[in-house]
Enzyme design. Structure first.
Site, PDB file in Angstrom:
ATOM      1  N   ASP A  33       1.103   4.685   2.766  1.00 41.78           N
ATOM      2  CA  ASP A  33       1.453   4.170   4.087  1.00 41.78           C
ATOM      3  C   ASP A  33       2.427   3.002   3.923  1.00 41.78           C
ATOM      4  OD1 ASP A  33      -0.097   4.342   7.107  1.00 41.78           O
ATOM      5  OD2 ASP A  33       1.153   2.576   6.694  1.00 41.78           O
ATOM      6  N   ILE A  34       3.420   2.937   4.801  1.00 39.90           N
ATOM      7  CA  ILE A  34       4.445   1.897   4.727  1.00 39.90           C
ATOM      8  C   ILE A  34       3.888   0.519   5.084  1.00 39.90           C
ATOM      9  CG2 ILE A  34       5.342   1.959   7.093  1.00 39.90           C
ATOM     10  CD1 ILE A  34       8.167   2.215   5.831  1.00 39.90           C
ATOM     11  N   VAL A 100       2.016   8.598  15.197  1.00 32.72           N
ATOM     12  CA  VAL A 100       2.953   9.619  14.703  1.00 32.72           C
ATOM     13  C   VAL A 100       2.385  11.002  15.033  1.00 32.72           C
ATOM     14  CG1 VAL A 100       4.147  10.547  12.691  1.00 32.72           C
ATOM     15  CG2 VAL A 100       3.689   8.079  12.841  1.00 32.72           C
ATOM     16  N   HIS A 104      -2.074  13.494  10.298  1.00 35.04           N
ATOM     17  CA  HIS A 104      -2.190  12.732   9.049  1.00 35.04           C
ATOM     18  C   HIS A 104      -3.601  12.188   8.951  1.00 35.04           C
ATOM     19  CE1 HIS A 104      -0.556  10.217  12.264  1.00 35.04           C
ATOM     20  NE2 HIS A 104      -1.194   9.179  11.748  1.00 35.04           N
TER      21      HIS A 104
HETATM   22  P1  5GP Z   1      -1.493   6.549  13.329  1.00 32.81           P
HETATM   23  O1  5GP Z   1      -1.659   5.327  14.175  1.00 32.81           O
HETATM   24  O2  5GP Z   1      -0.568   7.553  13.957  1.00 32.81           O
HETATM   25  O3  5GP Z   1      -2.805   7.126  12.891  1.00 32.81           O
HETATM   26  O4  5GP Z   1      -0.830   6.042  11.977  1.00 32.81           O
HETATM   27  C1  5GP Z   1       0.520   6.158  11.667  1.00 32.81           C
HETATM   28  C2  5GP Z   1       0.725   5.506  10.321  1.00 32.81           C
HETATM   29  O5  5GP Z   1       1.990   5.859   9.828  1.00 32.81           O
HETATM   30  C3  5GP Z   1       0.664   3.968  10.354  1.00 32.81           C
HETATM   31  O6  5GP Z   1      -0.365   3.521   9.473  1.00 32.81           O
HETATM   32  C4  5GP Z   1       2.052   3.554   9.881  1.00 32.81           C
HETATM   33  O7  5GP Z   1       2.034   2.403   9.062  1.00 32.81           O
HETATM   34  C5  5GP Z   1       2.535   4.772   9.122  1.00 32.81           C
HETATM   35  N1  5GP Z   1       3.965   4.955   9.109  1.00 32.81           N
HETATM   36  C6  5GP Z   1       4.805   4.888  10.179  1.00 32.81           C
HETATM   37  N2  5GP Z   1       6.084   5.125   9.796  1.00 32.81           N
HETATM   38  C7  5GP Z   1       6.048   5.359   8.454  1.00 32.81           C
HETATM   39  C8  5GP Z   1       7.041   5.684   7.488  1.00 32.81           C
HETATM   40  O8  5GP Z   1       8.248   5.786   7.774  1.00 32.81           O
HETATM   41  N3  5GP Z   1       6.631   5.844   6.207  1.00 32.81           N
HETATM   42  C9  5GP Z   1       5.324   5.731   5.832  1.00 32.81           C
HETATM   43  N4  5GP Z   1       5.005   5.916   4.539  1.00 32.81           N
HETATM   44  N5  5GP Z   1       4.336   5.438   6.721  1.00 32.81           N
HETATM   45  C10 5GP Z   1       4.710   5.247   8.016  1.00 32.81           C
END
Ligand code: 5GP
Length: 121
Positions: A33-34, A100, A104
């Protein structure tokens, strides 16, 4: 909800955006995760175009589902988390604040994760 092929993980899968890859199988990709919330914070995604667990569980093939679940376990073992423990989490939709729109599963490890969820206000 239809699949948006411009989402950030679709771009990672197409190689348009780099990622810190930790594992890849026929139907799954895992990368860091970034914005990590733990010393180990990996995202495990299916390679297929699935919005969320709701979409994946209803529409993915048995082969995709098996490979994806095995990938999760393999990543945790390869990162040496099986003894210390880990947490997996997938957000679906509004209430869970999914950011996203490509399925995931977050894999967290190497920290004490305390309780399940903050108590409701
Ligand atoms: P959600 O809230 O959708 O469950 O989590 C999305 C995750 O994607 C977040 O933890 C965020 O830090 C991660 N994320 C968003 N953009 C990127 C990216 O460009 N690269 C990576 N490796 N992680 C990302």
């Amino acid at each position: 909800m239809g699949y948006d092929d411009q989402n950030i993980f679709a771009k990672i899968l197409r190689g348009e955006i780099p990622c810190d890859k930790v594992f890849e199988s026929e139907h799954a990709l895992a990368f860091r995760d970034i914005n990590p919330l733990a010393p180990v914070h990996v995202l495990v995604i299916p390679k297929g175009a699935y919005v969320s667990m709701d979409d994946f569980s209803a529409n993915a093939s048995d082969a995709e589902i098996a490979d994806y679940i095995r990938a999760l376990g393999t990543v945790a073992r390869e990162l040496d988390l099986q003894e210390s423990g880990y947490r997996i989490l997938a957000n679906h939709g509004r209430d869970a604040h999914q950011e996203v729109p490509h399925l995931h599963i977050h894999l967290f490890g190497k920290r004490d994760m305390k309780g399940m969820l903050p108590k409701q206000a």
